[in-house]
Design a protein around this motif. Structure first.
Motif, mmCIF file in Angstrom:
data_model
loop_
_atom_site.group_PDB
_atom_site.id
_atom_site.type_symbol
_atom_site.label_atom_id
_atom_site.label_comp_id
_atom_site.label_asym_id
_atom_site.label_seq_id
_atom_site.Cartn_x
_atom_site.Cartn_y
_atom_site.Cartn_z
ATOM 1 N N LEU A 69 0.828 -1.212 0.000
ATOM 2 C CA LEU A 69 0.000 0.000 0.000
ATOM 3 C C LEU A 69 0.859 1.258 0.000
ATOM 4 N N PHE A 70 1.849 1.303 0.891
ATOM 5 C CA PHE A 70 2.659 2.520 1.001
ATOM 6 C C PHE A 70 3.668 2.657 -0.147
ATOM 7 N N ALA A 71 4.144 1.544 -0.688
ATOM 8 C CA ALA A 71 5.011 1.614 -1.865
ATOM 9 C C ALA A 71 4.229 2.158 -3.063
ATOM 10 N N SER A 72 2.985 1.706 -3.204
ATOM 11 C CA SER A 72 2.125 2.226 -4.279
ATOM 12 C C SER A 72 1.824 3.700 -4.064
ATOM 13 N N ALA A 73 1.618 4.081 -2.791
ATOM 14 C CA ALA A 73 1.354 5.491 -2.482
ATOM 15 C C ALA A 73 2.545 6.365 -2.862
ATOM 16 N N TYR A 74 3.753 5.852 -2.633
ATOM 17 C CA TYR A 74 4.957 6.601 -3.014
ATOM 18 C C TYR A 74 4.986 6.821 -4.529
ATOM 19 N N ALA A 75 4.665 5.771 -5.283
ATOM 20 C CA ALA A 75 4.650 5.895 -6.747
ATOM 21 C C ALA A 75 3.613 6.919 -7.203
ATOM 22 N N VAL A 76 2.456 6.903 -6.543
ATOM 23 C CA VAL A 76 1.403 7.862 -6.884
ATOM 24 C C VAL A 76 1.859 9.287 -6.569
ATOM 25 N N LYS A 77 2.524 9.467 -5.439
ATOM 26 C CA LYS A 77 3.006 10.806 -5.064
ATOM 27 C C LYS A 77 3.996 11.340 -6.097
ATOM 28 N N VAL A 78 4.875 10.476 -6.580
ATOM 29 C CA VAL A 78 5.829 10.879 -7.617
ATOM 30 C C VAL A 78 5.091 11.275 -8.886
ATOM 31 N N LEU A 79 4.116 10.448 -9.283
ATOM 32 C CA LEU A 79 3.382 10.699 -10.523
ATOM 33 C C LEU A 79 2.545 11.969 -10.437
ATOM 34 N N THR A 80 1.771 12.132 -9.346
ATOM 35 C CA THR A 80 0.906 13.308 -9.231
ATOM 36 C C THR A 80 1.719 14.597 -9.124
ATOM 37 N N SER A 81 2.890 14.515 -8.500
ATOM 38 C CA SER A 81 3.755 15.689 -8.422
ATOM 39 C C SER A 81 4.261 16.080 -9.813
ATOM 40 N N ALA A 82 4.553 15.063 -10.627
ATOM 41 C CA ALA A 82 5.073 15.331 -11.975
ATOM 42 C C ALA A 82 4.014 15.954 -12.886
ATOM 43 N N ILE A 83 2.769 15.485 -12.758
ATOM 44 C CA ILE A 83 1.716 15.991 -13.646
ATOM 45 C C ILE A 83 0.878 17.083 -12.977
ATOM 46 N N LYS A 84 1.291 17.480 -11.751
ATOM 47 C CA LYS A 84 0.665 18.588 -11.026
ATOM 48 C C LYS A 84 -0.837 18.359 -10.796
ATOM 49 N N VAL A 85 -1.135 17.212 -10.182
ATOM 50 C CA VAL A 85 -2.493 16.852 -9.781
ATOM 51 C C VAL A 85 -2.464 16.602 -8.280
ATOM 52 N N PRO A 86 -3.492 17.017 -7.533
ATOM 53 C CA PRO A 86 -3.501 16.743 -6.090
ATOM 54 C C PRO A 86 -3.308 15.254 -5.802
ATOM 55 N N GLU A 87 -2.434 14.944 -4.867
ATOM 56 C CA GLU A 87 -2.123 13.541 -4.590
ATOM 57 C C GLU A 87 -3.325 12.776 -4.059
ATOM 58 N N VAL A 88 -4.266 13.481 -3.415
ATOM 59 C CA VAL A 88 -5.472 12.826 -2.911
ATOM 60 C C VAL A 88 -6.216 12.127 -4.042
ATOM 61 N N THR A 89 -6.336 12.807 -5.178
ATOM 62 C CA THR A 89 -7.010 12.226 -6.333
ATOM 63 C C THR A 89 -6.316 10.942 -6.768
ATOM 64 N N GLY A 90 -4.990 10.971 -6.800
ATOM 65 C CA GLY A 90 -4.231 9.785 -7.173
ATOM 66 C C GLY A 90 -4.415 8.654 -6.192
ATOM 67 N N TYR A 91 -4.459 8.963 -4.899
ATOM 68 C CA TYR A 91 -4.647 7.925 -3.885
ATOM 69 C C TYR A 91 -6.005 7.232 -4.046
ATOM 70 N N VAL A 92 -7.053 8.027 -4.290
ATOM 71 C CA VAL A 92 -8.391 7.446 -4.438
ATOM 72 C C VAL A 92 -8.454 6.524 -5.652
ATOM 73 N N LEU A 93 -7.904 6.982 -6.777
ATOM 74 C CA LEU A 93 -7.896 6.151 -7.981
ATOM 75 C C LEU A 93 -7.069 4.885 -7.769
ATOM 76 N N LEU A 94 -5.958 5.008 -7.058
ATOM 77 C CA LEU A 94 -5.150 3.830 -6.733
ATOM 78 C C LEU A 94 -5.972 2.846 -5.899
ATOM 79 N N GLY A 95 -6.736 3.382 -4.940
ATOM 80 C CA GLY A 95 -7.577 2.519 -4.120
ATOM 81 C C GLY A 95 -8.604 1.762 -4.934
ATOM 82 N N VAL A 96 -9.210 2.442 -5.909
ATOM 83 C CA VAL A 96 -10.183 1.773 -6.779
ATOM 84 C C VAL A 96 -9.530 0.611 -7.525
#
Length: 407
Positions: free
Chosen positions: A12-39
């Motif tokens: 879970l936390f390794a995936s969250a790290y990947a999402v944080k890197v991705l959302t930071s790169a494309i300038k999207v709130p990380e919360v959105t990325g976390y929710v989509l990852l959860g789905v």
């Protein structure tokens, strides 16, 4: 399963790290990325986080809500609220009532749902969950008048939504059983629930300050802060009162009685916040069952659209009536769409209450409809809501991090 629980947390936390890197790169709130990852990880797609695992990990979400509530309470400083004036109260009351009214009208008149379903959905619609908003504010280090107003509104909103819900729950329960329930009884129940939640937070806050006012070592503060938050979570659950409200009051008392201690406490929680917020949103997204979408259909879409209209319109009208600054009038409503947390907590309360055998099949069907609608629509609000909050904060010029887009 317990043997492998740590591996699930690692994934879970390794995936969250990947999402944080991705959302930071494309300038999207990380919360959105976390929710989509959860789905993706959840019960609808690859099922890494299945029902059994989600149940085992649910305490993470509860602790996250406790941390969020404290951070909101620590922002409710009396000097800030006095400066913002009556605009806060008018925004909160009107956005809650407008969400309730518009959702009820849409579900009852347009969809033709029964009275009980319409009332309960409208009651839950009045709640605004603070988790996503706080996460965006912290990610972008937002500060300013709009930020302070948002935090105050989402904090006080919980109390108003709870009052509305207690009234509606009493009416629907009486309606299903054929009993009569006076308005005075429902008002007394709502007031008692609020006083109990606020009272235990008040006592905990003063005790915390009294013990730690002169303490400088953060280790001592960390231990008592953990004891206070976990204690309030447990006591609130036993008393069946809002843990968000009790911990929010606790944070508010600490912030106003000892600003220095409050800052130290915030700093301690700051190091833990990324862990619990990531878990909170990933686990929230994992609950979505895409197979239920066809059953929800038009009801879910109307609920979502009506709630958004009520929240944005009501908050804007409240800001105008309260003579809030221009940027607040135009932007405050965009930050009030998220509903995961408080709304889901109310949905679970509805499920627990109306699946009781005394309400029969009608109560069970009612609870099923409510929770399915909310599971679907909360995912939408957690994807769209952070984007709108980020837009509002950027438009107001209150984003102060390297992630800020060019405006």
């Amino acid at each position: 399963m317990e043997l492998h629980l740590f591996l699930y947390l690692a994934a879970l936390f390794a995936s969250a790290y990947a999402v944080k890197v991705l959302t930071s790169a494309i300038k999207v709130p990380e919360v959105t990325g976390y929710v989509l990852l959860g789905v993706i990880l959840g019960i609808s797609v690859i099922r890494l986080l299945n029902e059994e695992i989600l149940t085992a990990l649910s305490p993470l979400s509860t602790v996250a809500l406790g941390i969020i509530a404290f951070l909101i309470g620590s922002e409710l400083r009396f000097d800030v609220i006095r400066r913002l004036g009556m605009s806060i109260l008018s925004i909160v009351v009107l956005e809650c009532l407008a969400a309730f009214g518009v959702v009820f009208a849409g579900v009852y008149l347009i969809i033709g749902a029964d009275l009980n379903t319409s009332l309960l959905l409208a009651a839950v619609a009045s709640a605004t969950a603070p988790a996503a908003t706080v996460a965006v504010i912290r990610q972008y280090k937002a500060k300013g008048t709009l930020t302070s107003t948002i935090l105050a509104v989402v904090g006080i909103d919980d109390a108003v939504a709870l009052i509305i819900y207690v009234f509606v729950e009493g009416f629907v329960a009486a309606n299903l059983t054929g009993a009569t329930l006076s308005g005075g009884h429902m008002l007394g129940k709502a007031v008692l629930s609020l006083l109990m939640a606020g009272g235990i937070g008040l006592v905990a806050g003063f005790l915390y300050v009294a013990v730690l006012r002169r303490v400088k070592n953060n280790d001592w503060i960390t231990l008592l802060l953990a004891a206070a938050i976990f204690g309030l979570l447990g006591i609130s659950e036993i008393l069946h009162v809002s843990e968000l409200l009790s911990i929010m009051v606790f944070g508010m008392i600490v912030a106003n009685a000892s600003p220095v201690l409050s800052k130290k406490s915030e700093g301690i929680l700051g190091s833990l916040t990324p862990i619990f917020l990531a878990a909170f949103f990933i686990l929230g997204g994992a609950h979505l069952n895409l197979g239920l979408i066809s059953r929800i259909g038009l009801l879910g879409l109307v609920y979502f659209a009506a709630r958004a209209l009520g929240k944005i319109g009501g908050a804007t009208l409240g800001a105008i009536i309260g003579r809030a600054p221009k940027k607040i009038r135009g932007l405050i409503g965009l930050s009030l769409l998220p509903q995961v947390g408080v709304a889901l907590a109310l949905a679970l309360a509805i499920s627990k209450q109306f699946t009781n055998p005394r309400f029969g099949p009608a109560g069970h069907d009612l609870a099923t409809v409510i929770i399915n609608v909310l599971l679907f629509t909360t995912i939408i609000t957690e994807i769209i809501g952070p984007l709108l909050t980020r837009f509002a904060l950027g438009k107001a010029g209150e984003i102060h991090s390297h992630d800020q887009d060019t405006k």
